[in-house]
Every structure is written in structure tokens, then in C-alpha cells.
Design a protein around this motif. Structure first.
Motif, short mmCIF file in Angstrom:
data_model
loop_
_atom_site.label_atom_id
_atom_site.label_comp_id
_atom_site.label_asym_id
_atom_site.label_seq_id
_atom_site.Cartn_x
_atom_site.Cartn_y
_atom_site.Cartn_z
N SER A 38 5.56 0.81 -15.70
CA SER A 38 4.68 1.04 -14.41
C SER A 38 5.95 1.80 -13.46
O SER A 38 5.42 2.68 -12.85
CB SER A 38 4.42 -0.07 -13.68
OG SER A 38 3.83 0.31 -12.57
N LYS A 81 -3.11 1.05 -13.79
CA LYS A 81 -3.71 0.50 -15.09
C LYS A 81 -3.97 -1.19 -14.91
O LYS A 81 -4.96 -1.42 -15.00
CB LYS A 81 -2.84 0.66 -16.33
CG LYS A 81 -3.04 1.68 -17.17
CD LYS A 81 -4.05 1.31 -18.42
CE LYS A 81 -4.66 2.78 -18.83
NZ LYS A 81 -4.77 2.85 -20.47
N GLY A 82 -3.02 -1.65 -14.30
CA GLY A 82 -3.33 -3.02 -13.81
C GLY A 82 -3.33 -4.05 -14.84
O GLY A 82 -4.21 -4.77 -14.98
N TYR A 94 2.51 -12.12 -11.34
CA TYR A 94 1.42 -10.98 -11.50
C TYR A 94 0.47 -11.42 -12.75
O TYR A 94 -0.68 -11.46 -12.51
CB TYR A 94 2.14 -9.75 -12.01
CG TYR A 94 1.19 -8.45 -12.29
CD1 TYR A 94 0.97 -7.66 -11.04
CD2 TYR A 94 0.67 -8.49 -13.48
CE1 TYR A 94 0.08 -6.49 -11.53
CE2 TYR A 94 -0.12 -7.36 -13.79
CZ TYR A 94 -0.39 -6.38 -12.63
OH TYR A 94 -1.13 -5.29 -12.84
N THR A 101 3.33 -5.86 -5.68
CA THR A 101 3.61 -5.54 -4.15
C THR A 101 2.42 -5.38 -3.28
O THR A 101 2.21 -6.09 -2.37
CB THR A 101 4.72 -4.77 -3.93
OG1 THR A 101 5.51 -4.49 -5.07
CG2 THR A 101 5.44 -5.11 -2.56
N THR A 102 1.77 -4.46 -3.45
CA THR A 102 0.90 -3.67 -2.89
C THR A 102 -0.47 -4.72 -2.79
O THR A 102 -1.13 -5.04 -1.95
CB THR A 102 0.30 -2.42 -3.64
OG1 THR A 102 1.26 -1.68 -3.65
CG2 THR A 102 -0.77 -1.81 -2.56
P1 A3P Z 1 0.61 -0.51 -13.44
O1 A3P Z 1 1.49 0.75 -13.23
O2 A3P Z 1 1.03 -1.21 -14.54
O3 A3P Z 1 -0.77 -0.16 -13.21
P2 A3P Z 1 3.77 -2.22 -6.88
O4 A3P Z 1 2.49 -2.20 -5.84
O5 A3P Z 1 4.79 -3.29 -6.78
O6 A3P Z 1 4.36 -0.99 -6.76
O7 A3P Z 1 3.04 -2.44 -8.39
C1 A3P Z 1 2.04 -1.55 -8.80
C2 A3P Z 1 1.44 -2.18 -10.03
O8 A3P Z 1 0.59 -3.21 -9.75
C3 A3P Z 1 0.70 -1.16 -10.69
O9 A3P Z 1 0.92 -1.48 -12.05
C4 A3P Z 1 -0.76 -1.42 -10.42
O10 A3P Z 1 -1.79 -0.75 -11.09
C5 A3P Z 1 -0.63 -3.11 -10.16
N1 A3P Z 1 -1.73 -3.38 -9.33
C6 A3P Z 1 -1.95 -3.06 -8.25
N2 A3P Z 1 -3.18 -3.71 -7.49
C7 A3P Z 1 -3.75 -4.41 -8.79
C8 A3P Z 1 -4.96 -5.28 -9.03
N3 A3P Z 1 -5.54 -5.39 -8.06
N4 A3P Z 1 -4.84 -5.79 -10.20
C9 A3P Z 1 -4.09 -5.50 -10.92
N5 A3P Z 1 -3.09 -4.89 -10.97
C10 A3P Z 1 -2.70 -4.15 -9.89
#
Ligand code: A3P
Length: 314
Positions: free
Chosen positions: A162, A277-278, A217, A51-52
Motif C-alpha cells: 500500500s 484496494k482495501g 486492520y 488511518t483514514t
Molecule cells: P490499500 O492500499 O491496501 O488498498 P491509510 O489511511 O493509513 O493511508 O491506509 C490506507 C489503506 O487503507 C489503503 O490500503 C486503503 O484502501 C485502506 N482502506 C481505507 N478505507 C478502507 C475500508 N473502508 N476498507 C478496507 N480498507 C480500507
């Protein structure tokens, strides 16, 4: 229905019985009947699906790549969440007592804690950028015919991991469950906003609608530049290749993780960060053999008869 550790009732809402705190009942109708504006942009996801990541992308794309404002203003202010504070005011203090699910801990949320955010968003000036974890069936029925919507889906196994760390981050002292317990609650739809597959499928079935952009994603992980370009084009923005590349660079995992306006922090997260972790496929390190089999069964069963597929579970 009560969840592990929760003492308050939850309610099942929407097309597939999405689990919401009981307090949501008071707000469901208001949200469903909210006025949608043609210049709104809505981001819809199941929690922890990226989302973010997409919010920052969409906001910058829509705001002429204004990196300066993006740097000065936290994302939650530029792109508020629809249902967050409507959950918090009535539930959060109870939650602290029951030692579970402290979603209220994030920076910035406390200042608005007494105002259901959808009411603030309703009156906000245009253009509005709205984040929600509510599935389409719980949102205004004219949403797609009126505004632009972006949905991000992620492999539910990675989402589960996550989501587990999110709970640990917000309530780490409080959450007694380990990953196995958490997965059990996840696959039995006993966590807020579940069931995840039905949630994504609601959007997937509308993926050809001109006002809906559906993105995985995993595809953003694989080729961010291409996905950024697709989002910009969906939003009707005509940026040069150099501008698209710069935006993708701004959105890399390392850069977003460093970005304090985007990487939410509870301030007491002991090393777990919101942008954590991404990875795509990181779940493999967290699931033992039994969980892996359960997950396969879960996905096979939930996807049966649906149009939806995940790139990592075709
Ligand atoms: P992980 O906990 O697996 O690392 P949301 O924003 O919906 O809460 O999602 C958060 C998840 O998106 C987290 O996953 C976060 O690390 C991942 N995320 C956020 N920005 C990212 C990016 N630039 N590249 C890859 N993953 C990202």
C-alpha cells in the motif's frame, strides 16, 4: 542517512530510531512537549494501516453521528495530521527537485504549507481530533494518561504494498523503484516512519491501558460492525445496534472510496486512489517467492522477543 533517491539527510528519532526527514528535528521537541487535553482523541498508525478508515469512524462516533458535517468537511480538516506540514515546508520543494516522495501533493495541504500543523493544532479549539504516524515514544509522555488514543496495526506486508502505491500515486512519474526495490527499502527501514514492527509494538505493549484502544486492520476487514461497536464503547458512546450498523455501512470500502471528503486525491494519480484496494493479504500478488521468504524472515526476526503478533502472522 540517505535513502534511495533522496539527497537530503534523514534523522533517526524516538525509541527505535524512526526515520524522519532532517527537517523534523526542528519540530520534534515542540511536538513532544505539546499540551495534551483530556478531551483530545488521537489516532496513531504507521502510514497505510487504515488511518483514514478509523479516523472517519472515530470522528463520527465522537460527533453524534453527524453525517451532514462529515459530508461537508474534508477529513483532513476535521482530523488534521500532526507532523505533515512540519515536513512539507522545508522539504517539499527540495523533494520536487530530487524527484521523490511527493507527500505534499495532496489536496488541501498546500493551503497550510507554511505553517507546521502541530502549531495550528496546539491552538485549535477543543475537542481536537489528531492524526499522527509518529510512534508513542515521539509523542507527549502524558498522552495516554490524559487523552484517548486509538492505534491501528496492519500486516506489514500489506502496508508495504500500500505504501508503494502511495508513493506511486504522489510521485509516480518520479519514483523509479519497482515493488522489489521498494520492499528492499521497507524491510531495511529506509522509508519514512519505519521501523514498522517496533512502531506497532510500542502501542501493543500498552494495549491494556484504559485510554488506549488497539485494533487490527484485519479485524476491521473481518467484522466491521463489531469493531465499530468496540470503538464506540471505548469512546464512551452508547449507540443502538441500528446506529452502529449504519456507521459500519458508511465505512465500507465501497462507500469510503466514493466519498470525496475521505478518499484523498492528488488529482493526477492516474487511476491509483488513496483508498485503493482495501484487501487483507493482497501482498501475495505483489511478492515473488524470494520476497515472500524475506518477508517471513523479516517478521519472524522483528517479532522475536516482542509481545506483538499480527492476526495474519501469529
Ligand atoms: P490499500 O492500499 O491496501 O488498498 P491509510 O489511511 O493509513 O493511508 O491506509 C490506507 C489503506 O487503507 C489503503 O490500503 C486503503 O484502501 C485502506 N482502506 C481505507 N478505507 C478502507 C475500508 N473502508 N476498507 C478496507 N480498507 C480500507
Amino acid at each position: 542517512k540517505c535513502l534511495m533517491g533522496y539527497t537530503r539527510p534523514f534523522v533517526k528519532c524516538g525509541e527505535s530510531g524512526y526515520l524522519m526527514p532532517g527537517a523534523f528535528k526542528k519540530h520534534a521537541e515542540g511536538i513532544y512537549n505539546m499540551e495534551v487535553r483530556p478531551d483530545d482523541v488521537w489516532v496513531i498508525t504507521f502510514p497505510r494501516s487504515g488511518t483514514t478508515w478509523i479516523q472517519e469512524m472515530v470522528w463520527l462516533a465522537e460527533n453524534d453521528l453527524d453525517y451532514i458535517t462529515a459530508k461537508e468537511t474534508p477529513l483532513y480538516k476535521r482530523f488534521p495530521m500532526l507532523e505533515t506540514t512540519c515536513i512539507l515546508p522545508e522539504v517539499s520543494f527540495e523533494l520536487i527537485k530530487i524527484n521523490f516522495f511527493g507527500l505534499g501533493n495532496f489536496q488541501g495541504l498546500n493551503e497550510a504549507v507554511r505553517v507546521p500543523s502541530w502549531k495550528t493544532i496546539e491552538k485549535a479549539p477543543s475537542p481536537r481530533f489528531i492524526k499522527t504516524h509518529l510512534p508513542l515514544s515521539m509523542l507527549p509522555p502524558n498522552l495516554l494518561s490524559t487523552a484517548k488514543v486509538i492505534y491501528v496495526a496492519r500486516d506489514p506486508r500489506d502496508v508495504a504494498v500500500s505504501y508503494y502505491y502511495l508513493h506511486k500515486m504522489t510521485t509516480k512519474k518520479l519514483l523509479r523503484a519497482n515493488m522489489t526495490h521498494f520492499w528492499e527499502a521497507f524491510r531495511r527501514d529506509l522509508l519514512p516512519w519505519t521501523p514498522i514492527v517496533a512502531h506497532a509494538n510500542e502501542a501493543y505493549t500498552k494495549r491494556h491501558h484504559p485510554n488506549l484502544h488497539f485494533v487490527y486492520y484485519e479485524d476491521m476487514k473481518k467484522d466491521l460492525v463489531t469493531e465499530v461497536a468496540k470503538v464506540c464503547s471505548f469512546l464512551g458512546k452508547d449507540y443502538s445496534d441500528i446506529q452502529i450498523k449504519k456507521l459500519a455501512e458508511h465505512l465500507t470500502f465501497d462507500n469510503l472510496r466514493k466519498n470525496k471528503n475521505v478518499n484523498n486525491s492528488t488529482g493526477k494519480d492516474e487511476g491509483i486512489q488513496f483508498i485503493r484496494k482495501g484487501e487483507a493479504g493482497g501482498w501475495k500478488a505483489h511478492f515473488d517467492e524470494k520476497m515472500q521468504l524475506q518477508a517471513e524472515e523479516f517478521l519472524t526476526e522483528r517479532l522475536r522477543g516482542l509481545e506483538l503478533r499480527y492476526p495474519s502472522f501469529p
